[in-house]
Scaffold this motif. Structure first.
Motif, PDB file in Angstrom:
ATOM      1  N   TYR A 104       6.834   5.548   4.510  1.00  0.00           N
ATOM      2  CA  TYR A 104       5.722   4.948   5.254  1.00  0.00           C
ATOM      3  C   TYR A 104       4.916   4.025   4.347  1.00  0.00           C
ATOM      4  O   TYR A 104       4.425   4.457   3.291  1.00  0.00           O
ATOM      5  CB  TYR A 104       4.809   6.035   5.821  1.00  0.00           C
ATOM      6  N   ASP A 119       1.790   1.166   4.141  1.00  0.00           N
ATOM      7  CA  ASP A 119       0.623   0.481   4.704  1.00  0.00           C
ATOM      8  C   ASP A 119       0.674  -0.948   4.194  1.00  0.00           C
ATOM      9  O   ASP A 119       0.343  -1.225   3.036  1.00  0.00           O
ATOM     10  CB  ASP A 119      -0.667   1.179   4.263  1.00  0.00           C
ATOM     11  N   GLU A 120       1.094  -1.858   5.073  1.00  0.00           N
ATOM     12  CA  GLU A 120       1.295  -3.232   4.630  1.00  0.00           C
ATOM     13  C   GLU A 120      -0.010  -3.945   4.341  1.00  0.00           C
ATOM     14  O   GLU A 120      -0.066  -4.823   3.468  1.00  0.00           O
ATOM     15  CB  GLU A 120       2.093  -4.006   5.688  1.00  0.00           C
ATOM     16  N   ASP A 147       9.965   7.824  15.670  1.00  0.00           N
ATOM     17  CA  ASP A 147       8.753   6.995  15.702  1.00  0.00           C
ATOM     18  C   ASP A 147       7.531   7.865  15.454  1.00  0.00           C
ATOM     19  O   ASP A 147       6.679   8.045  16.307  1.00  0.00           O
ATOM     20  CB  ASP A 147       8.631   6.271  17.043  1.00  0.00           C
ATOM     21  N   ALA A 187       5.672   7.469  12.492  1.00  0.00           N
ATOM     22  CA  ALA A 187       4.935   6.875  11.374  1.00  0.00           C
ATOM     23  C   ALA A 187       3.440   6.881  11.665  1.00  0.00           C
ATOM     24  O   ALA A 187       3.019   6.644  12.807  1.00  0.00           O
ATOM     25  CB  ALA A 187       5.417   5.452  11.131  1.00  0.00           C
ATOM     26  N   THR A 211      -0.373   5.653  12.015  1.00  0.00           N
ATOM     27  CA  THR A 211      -0.886   4.345  12.445  1.00  0.00           C
ATOM     28  C   THR A 211      -1.187   3.482  11.241  1.00  0.00           C
ATOM     29  O   THR A 211      -1.474   3.984  10.151  1.00  0.00           O
ATOM     30  CB  THR A 211      -2.168   4.524  13.282  1.00  0.00           C
ATOM     31  N   THR A 247       0.909   1.898   9.575  1.00  0.00           N
ATOM     32  CA  THR A 247       2.037   1.876   8.630  1.00  0.00           C
ATOM     33  C   THR A 247       3.316   1.456   9.337  1.00  0.00           C
ATOM     34  O   THR A 247       3.417   1.512  10.563  1.00  0.00           O
ATOM     35  CB  THR A 247       2.268   3.250   7.978  1.00  0.00           C
ATOM     36  N   VAL A 248       4.280   1.054   8.533  1.00  0.00           N
ATOM     37  CA  VAL A 248       5.614   0.753   9.034  1.00  0.00           C
ATOM     38  C   VAL A 248       6.611   1.672   8.338  1.00  0.00           C
ATOM     39  O   VAL A 248       6.360   2.169   7.239  1.00  0.00           O
ATOM     40  CB  VAL A 248       5.997  -0.721   8.773  1.00  0.00           C
ATOM     41  N   GLN A 249       7.717   1.904   9.010  1.00  0.00           N
ATOM     42  CA  GLN A 249       8.785   2.710   8.424  1.00  0.00           C
ATOM     43  C   GLN A 249       9.761   1.805   7.677  1.00  0.00           C
ATOM     44  O   GLN A 249      10.141   0.755   8.188  1.00  0.00           O
ATOM     45  CB  GLN A 249       9.562   3.465   9.513  1.00  0.00           C
ATOM     46  N   GLN A 250      10.148   2.249   6.487  1.00  0.00           N
ATOM     47  CA  GLN A 250      11.225   1.530   5.792  1.00  0.00           C
ATOM     48  C   GLN A 250      12.336   2.522   5.487  1.00  0.00           C
ATOM     49  O   GLN A 250      12.140   3.505   4.779  1.00  0.00           O
ATOM     50  CB  GLN A 250      10.736   0.861   4.501  1.00  0.00           C
ATOM     51  N   ARG A 289      11.534  -6.654   3.873  1.00  0.00           N
ATOM     52  CA  ARG A 289      11.562  -5.331   3.240  1.00  0.00           C
ATOM     53  C   ARG A 289      10.789  -5.338   1.931  1.00  0.00           C
ATOM     54  O   ARG A 289      10.733  -6.335   1.226  1.00  0.00           O
ATOM     55  CB  ARG A 289      13.010  -4.896   2.989  1.00  0.00           C
TER      56      ARG A 289
END
Length: 646
Positions: free
Chosen positions: A254, A256-257, A279, A281, A283, A285-288, A327
């Motif tokens: 996870y 946080d961009e 799904d 993850a 809030t 954040t994005v999953q990698q 990525r």
């Protein structure tokens, strides 16, 4: 009269007529042979350090013998067997085993190697040891398959070494510049990180292309600034990098961009479950997931629970976001990095805004590194640091194809640098480079590593023809003095220890590269030389051959301290000795009392025909002293040439 056949030269057989009365039957074919050792000199400069041993023997018999003295105790084996080239015949021992025209030459060579490797396996420490075999392209692939069969539970890896930059010409083929080292890792053996740079310039070349990756830990030139530390990529690459290869290491990280930081990770996703169905993850954040550039699923380096611990400890780091793929780069600190921090090669100067550790190379320190599979350092030149170096110790004596001293030294360093008491074996010893390299390693760190070398006393074919023409045979001293053991190995090792060459002149020149110093300094080491003998079983049982087996008992006890060579009292335990021998069982109380107060004693040899008496003595010995029954243990161990141990 009887016809006696002997091989003369490359393939011809010479028949000679001899009077039967002049012939002596030594052993019937297949009859058991019981070996001993005859002292053949020594050189001592190492005070109470253990002795290196150099044995003149047929190496199969010598390996059988060593099973009695050190089975399961050898930490490293380095061998340079005959390459089976079918080429030059200056020394049959070194590079020609079977005639090149023999259609079965490969199978014969492999059969020779297999018998010896099976014994070598028994000598190796099963918990952790390494076998290193030097070989060229003639047999490397067949040998690799043989090693994988004999050492089926071990990892076998090949390293290629540049040993002749000028190249050796081969008719209608590419010029050969390299040889190969096959490493067999037994038990927990693995190459350790060292400061050795076997491939200088490789990391700089990679960096110059803009693809440095996780490299960059090379030694520093004087006055140079430390290179920026490179973290290890967190996504696995290479072998076992697919999702299905390591099922517990496929999970989302996870990120946080907005804050550009990692906040955690999810749990492992079972194989067969579509990642798009996950799904959970947090809030913002994005999953990698670990995904390769071709879109296939890969895996991470760690399991989720370990990753979370590393994240808390600051051992995980978020890099830049790739504008093309979207990525983020993720990297981490390995256990090797932590060891380098503990040893002062790397330093932690704080934490960054993500909470990740800030790590730098220690200024002025040589950095340890993982070894590579291509060794190109100039120190591995067999011409300059093998043949030319050898002439410093034995001027005007020729020995073809000696290994570079520094190649053998570096190969061993990866496995025994952390073991100052390692036992190292070479049963194709040739000129003695392995013992020389072992002594160099001891000099570098004050270690007490011990080597056992086995070589024979063959002479060159040309020399044999000359001596036969003069009326000499293999049993004559004139012949023996020209053999490998007497003419090359023994004087080379003696000169290396003493610092004086065979002409008793101070050796000129310096050792180079790692730990340079004048060759004339020699080494503070002890070396004992032996010849293998063949004893009569009944004479041994009667105790009349103790002088022959005495060196075996000494070697079994570690080859350190005084050696008991004769029966002088009912029991003998030298002051500061590592072992004692009870010759008259009735005198056991005094013997046991002496062993109890002895400092450093490790073995007690008890001569008795009675198992009950032996058990009584053994029960009274300190637990750290190993009891050995004579001559029963000896007689049941040695059945050379019967095939019982092949």
């Amino acid at each position: 009269m009887a016809t006696v056949r002997r091989r003369d030269g490359k393939s011809s057989v010479v028949e000679e007529e001899k009077y039967v009365d002049d012939l002596v039957v030594v052993r019937q074919f297949g009859e058991s042979i019981y070996p001993g050792l005859r002292p053949a000199g020594e050189v001592t400069r190492g005070d109470d350090k253990p002795f290196h041993a150099v044995i003149n023997a047929e190496n199969y018999h010598a390996l059988e013998t060593l099973l009695y003295t050190c089975e399961g105790q050898v930490d490293a084996i380095f061998i340079d067997p005959p390459y089976n080239t079918g080429g030059a015949r200056d020394w049959k021992y070194n590079n020609n085993y079977v005639d090149v025209t023999d259609e079965y030459r490969h199978s014969k060579w492999l059969a020779m190697m297999e018998r010896r490797l099976q014994l070598a396996k028994r000598l190796m420490n099963p918990a952790q040891s390494v076998l290193i075999v030097s070989v060229d392209e003639n047999e490397v692939h067949r040998l690799a398959l043989l090693l994988e069969r004999i050492f089926s539970a071990s990892k076998v890896q090949m390293v290629t070494a540049l040993i002749n930059p000028a190249g050796a010409s081969i008719i209608d083929q590419f010029s050969r510049v390299d040889e190969h080292l096959l490493f067999v890792h037994v038990g927990a053996a693995r190459p350790s990180r060292t400061t050795t740079d076997t491939t200088p310039g490789a990391e700089e070349s990679v960096a110059a292309t803009g693809n440095a990756g996780g490299l960059g830990e090379d030694s520093l030139e004087a006055g140079a600034k430390p290179r920026k530390f490179q973290w290890e990529p967190f996504q696995r690459s290479g072998g076992n990098a697919r999702r299905e290869d390591t099922k517990e290491k496929f999970f989302p990280v996870y990120i946080d961009e907005e804050q550009a930081c990692i906040v955690g990770c999810g749990d492992s996703l079972a194989l067969g479950v579509d990642r798009s169905t996950v799904d959970d993850a947090p809030t913002t954040t994005v999953q990698q997931w670990p995904i390769k550039e071709d879109g296939s699923e890969a895996c991470w380096q760690l399991k989720p629970e370990t990753f979370r611990l590393y994240l808390t400890d600051g051992r995980v780091r978020l890099g830049r976001r790739n504008a093309r793929t979207g990525r983020w780069g993720i990297s981490f600190l390995t256990k090797g990095h932590l060891r380098a921090i503990d040893e002062g090669e790397l330093v932690v100067t704080g934490r960054d805004r993500q909470g990740s550790l800030v790590v730098e190379h220690a200024a002025g320190r040589l950095q340890s590194r993982v070894g590579k599979t291509m060794w190109t350092h100039g120190s591995y030149s067999a011409t300059e640091h093998g043949s030319t170096l050898l002439r410093n110790f034995i001027p005007k004596r020729r020995f073809p194809y000696p290994k570079s001293l520094y190649l053998v030294e570096d190969a061993l360093r990866y496995y025994v640098a952390g073991n100052p008491n390692a036992l190292i074996l070479d049963f194709f010893a040739g000129s003695g480079t392995t013992a020389h390299a072992t002594m160099r390693l001891n000099r570098e760190d004050g270690g007490s590593r011990r080597s056992i070398l086995v070589t024979n006393n063959e002479i060159s074919e040309k020399e044999a023809e000359t001596l036969r023409a003069r009326g000499f045979g293999p049993r004559d001293d004139t012949w023996k003095k020209m053999g490998i053991f007497e003419f090359i190995t023994k004087p080379r090792i003696t000169a290396a220890v003493s610092g004086s060459d065979v002409n008793d002149e101070s050796i000129k020149g310096d050792y180079r590269f790692t730990h340079p110093f004048p060759m004339s300094d020699g080494f503070e080491e002890n070396v004992a030389f032996f010849e293998l003998t063949y004893e009569d079983k009944d004479i041994v049982r009667l105790g009349a051959a103790f002088e022959a087996i005495a060196p075996l008992l000494w070697l079994k006890a570690g080859g350190q301290g005084p050696r008991i060579d004769a029966v002088t009292n009912p029991w003998v335990l030298p002051a500061e000795g590592r072992y004692g021998v009870l010759f008259e069982a009735d005198e056991w109380p005094g013997f046991v009392d002496a062993i109890r107060v002895a400092t450093g004693a490790t073995h007690a040899f008890v001569v008795t025909d009675s198992q009950a008496v032996f058990q009584r003595v053994a029960s009274e010995l300190p637990p750290e002293v190993e009891p050995v029954r004579l001559y029963e243990s000896y007689l049941t161990s040695f059945e050379v040439n019967t095939g019982a141990r092949s």
